[in-house]
Scaffold this active site. Structure first.
Site, PDB file in Angstrom:
ATOM      1  N   HIS A 102      -2.944  -3.193  -5.678  1.00  0.00           N
ATOM      2  CA  HIS A 102      -3.280  -2.889  -4.367  1.00  0.00           C
ATOM      3  C   HIS A 102      -4.778  -2.978  -4.207  1.00  0.00           C
ATOM      4  CE1 HIS A 102      -3.827   0.517  -0.950  1.00  0.00           C
ATOM      5  NE2 HIS A 102      -3.685  -0.604  -0.323  1.00  0.00           N
ATOM      6  N   SER A 152       0.828  -1.323  -0.030  1.00  0.00           N
ATOM      7  CA  SER A 152       0.088  -0.035   0.037  1.00  0.00           C
ATOM      8  C   SER A 152       0.999   1.366   0.002  1.00  0.00           C
ATOM      9  CB  SER A 152      -0.858   0.120   1.209  1.00  0.00           C
ATOM     10  OG  SER A 152      -0.172   0.196   2.490  1.00  0.00           O
ATOM     11  N   GLU A 203      -5.933  -0.405  -6.952  1.00  0.00           N
ATOM     12  CA  GLU A 203      -5.023   0.500  -7.620  1.00  0.00           C
ATOM     13  C   GLU A 203      -3.869  -0.207  -8.544  1.00  0.00           C
ATOM     14  OE1 GLU A 203      -4.490   4.001  -4.878  1.00  0.00           O
ATOM     15  OE2 GLU A 203      -3.808   2.554  -4.045  1.00  0.00           O
ATOM     16  N   ASN A 236      -3.633   6.314  -0.398  1.00  0.00           N
ATOM     17  CA  ASN A 236      -3.083   6.789   0.660  1.00  0.00           C
ATOM     18  C   ASN A 236      -2.573   8.134   0.463  1.00  0.00           C
ATOM     19  OD1 ASN A 236      -4.057   4.442   1.812  1.00  0.00           O
ATOM     20  ND2 ASN A 236      -1.978   3.091   1.618  1.00  0.00           N
TER      21      ASN A 236
END
Length: 595
Positions: free
Chosen positions: A450, A429, A462, A500
């Protein structure tokens, strides 16, 4: 005892002002609705009529209640007739000099005991208040758009606002069915101070061509459960308004670079690309004011050549035994893939299989899965404690601990074991995918996939391409994601990827706000949930994610991007050091042992 506001005036009948008028009239207050000209007043009247008519059509208001509501509103031009009201709320454009002129005039016109309030979202309430001879009776009442729907009001006190004024307006908010959070006069207050740093960062991503507008928005909608993506939200707010808020916050907030408006915003404002209201912003709309997005030159088109380049995937290996790995095994098995689940021993394999069975049984119980489909999915899963069993798979998905050294060693093993042409994917991540790729002799075959937790539920994946990832590998990753019925968003290999990289600086900013004693954790959570429509407040989310995980991701972002505003908040560091990691330890920003 709080005073009773029998008559209220609202100055400025744009979207916000008209909405505030409607709120007060709905709750039985007589309202003087004022604007600068007959035309402006008529536009405001039509906004309120349109809004209440829509409420009637949706069954949220009866025709009789609508008529009674409208009868409580008296539309006037100018300020002279506001002399007898108990409370005035100003909702004119975000220009300090304009607001100061209006407050000076209100001070002259209004009775001495009247409270004067501003709906500013970012300007200094203190600077507005000193334009009057009664700064102790000036307060910020920041409603959120649309005012009839949004439950939050930020009550902003200056250093001289009288305590009884705050008490009175807090009681008024409750009477209006609103939740108030009371804060001091600081740039952006709570919601905008946290929201606009995030929005600005999203625009920066687009400006640098890190990801497309569609993928940035989809990432935050499907990865975080937000009601809108950041760029679509900017279009709704208005790019001119967003620019003014960011610029004000930058100048008032210590010139934090995260609030310095990205140049692209100013360029778009100058070009008249203001968002929905002008018919074009980051997206193009059917007509000015319409929410309907239409295709334009930036709209992605299906790339049949790319799809044709994808490799065929029939058998998948998933390495890991944690929650994420278990969820990924289930997702692939339900989608029809043969899956080899590799763990570090028979006991871990048994736990993974038991967890998958339990999850699939819940799906059957809820009517989301048939018993034959459950049995078929389980039959596709083979358990193993030996990496050698990955020798004939077409895709390997690594989902082990977030430690670069562990992942690199594992990918070096894949390089030796797996057949040529296999796609090697990491679910990291935040770690650099390219460093994992370079542990192999086939970096062109390595990609980031991800998934989000829980993988069985969360729709987003992702797809992270390094500078060594081949077009064929990327195309395969996109095809597999689509076959899993997931929403795939593509980005290049940068710390935090999309979600993130946008989420954790926002969470870190919330911790810094708490650390500065600006607001409580409860008020900050209320502000973001009720004012911005977030499914969870930042401290709720931090405690769920885990403060140790959050700190690790924040550190990775800071180490790679070197942005001072991304440096982890000391309070976050201290809580992790103390072992307060969130729900999993019973205490984080809140104490769960007493609940």
């Amino acid at each position: 005892m709080a005073r009773e506001f029998t008559s209220v005036a609202v100055v400025g009948l744009g979207t916000m002002g008209a909405g505030i008028v409607e709120v007060f009239a709905r709750y039985g207050h007589n309202v003087l609705a004022s604007d600068i000209s007959e035309d402006a007043v008529e536009r405001g009247r039509q906004k309120i009529i349109g809004s209440t008519d829509r409420a009637v059509a949706k069954g949220k208001l009866t025709e009789a209640d609508r008529d009674a509501l409208l009868a409580r509103i008296n539309f006037v031009v100018g300020l002279e007739r506001l002399d007898a009201v108990d409370l005035v709320i100003e909702a004119v454009p975000e220009q300090l000099e304009l607001k100061q002129r209006i407050f000076a005039e209100l001070d002259r016109v209004c009775k001495p005991e009247a409270i004067l309030a501003t709906n500013t979202s970012s300007l200094s309430v203190t600077e507005i208040s000193v334009a009057t001879g009664r700064p102790n009776q000036v307060v910020g009442l920041h409603f959120f758009n649309p005012a009839p729907v949004m439950k939050l009001v930020e009550v902003v006190r200056t250093v001289v606002t009288a305590p009884d004024v705050i008490t009175d307006v807090e009681a008024l908010c409750a009477q209006l069915g609103k939740t108030d959070v009371t804060i001091s006069d600081r740039a952006g207050f709570i919601a905008n101070a946290l929201l606009f740093g995030y929005l600005n960062h999203a625009v920066q991503m687009l400006e640098s061509r890190y990801a497309t507008r569609e993928d940035i928005d989809a990432a935050m909608k499907y990865g975080c459960g937000l009601p809108m993506g950041p760029l679509a939200l900017m279009d709704l707010i208005g790019l001119d308004t967003a620019y003014e808020i960011l610029d004000t916050m930058y100048r008032r907030g210590g010139r934090d670079r995260r609030h310095a408006p990205v140049p692209l915003i100013k360029q778009m404002v100058t070009a008249g690309l203001l968002g929905r209201k002008s018919g074009r912003g980051f997206y193009t709309y059917e007509k000015p004011g319409s929410p309907v997005i239409v295709a334009d030159e930036q709209t992605p088109v299906a790339d049949s050549a790319s799809a044709d380049a994808a490799r065929g995937i029939a058998k998948v290996g998933v390495v890991g035994s944690g929650t994420m790995a278990t969820g990924i095994v289930e997702v692939f098995a339900k989608a029809g893939y043969e899956v080899v689940s590799v763990t570090r021993g028979a006991e871990k394999s048994a736990r993974v299989r038991a967890a998958i069975e339990n999850s699939l049984n819940k799906g059957v119980a809820r009517g989301k899965l048939s018993e034959p489909d459950r049995d078929a999915a389980l039959a596709r899963v083979t358990s193993s404690a030996n990496l050698e069993d990955l020798a004939d798979v077409d895709l390997v998905v690594e989902a082990v601990v977030e430690e670069l050294s562990v992942k690199k060693a594992l990918f070096a093993n894949f390089d030796e074991i797996c057949k040529p042409g296999v796609v090697l994917a990491t679910t990291t991540s935040s770690l650099p995918v390219v460093e994992v790729a370079m542990a192999t002799q086939r970096p062109a075959d390595v990609v980031g996939l991800h998934f989000f937790n829980p993988a069985q539920v969360m729709p987003l994946v992702e797809i992270v391409e390094t500078i060594r990832t081949s077009a064929e590998t990327a195309a395969t990753a996109r095809a597999v994601t689509a076959a899993l019925r997931k929403v795939g968003v593509s980005c290049t290999d940068r710390s935090g990827f999309i979600v993130n990289a946008l989420l954790f600086p926002y969470l870190n900013d919330a911790v810094k706000m708490l650390e500065a004693n600006y607001a409580t954790a409860d008020d900050i959570d209320h502000a973001m949930k009720l004012g911005c429509g977030y499914p969870m407040g930042p401290f709720e989310l931090l405690d769920v994610v885990g403060l140790d995980v959050s700190l690790a991701i924040t550190r990775e972002l800071y180490l790679e991007l070197r942005e001072p505003g991304f440096a982890p908040a000391p309070l976050l560091e201290h809580l992790v050091t103390a072992g307060y990691l969130g729900r999993k330890t019973g205490r984080g920003f809140r104490d769960y042992t007493k609940r």
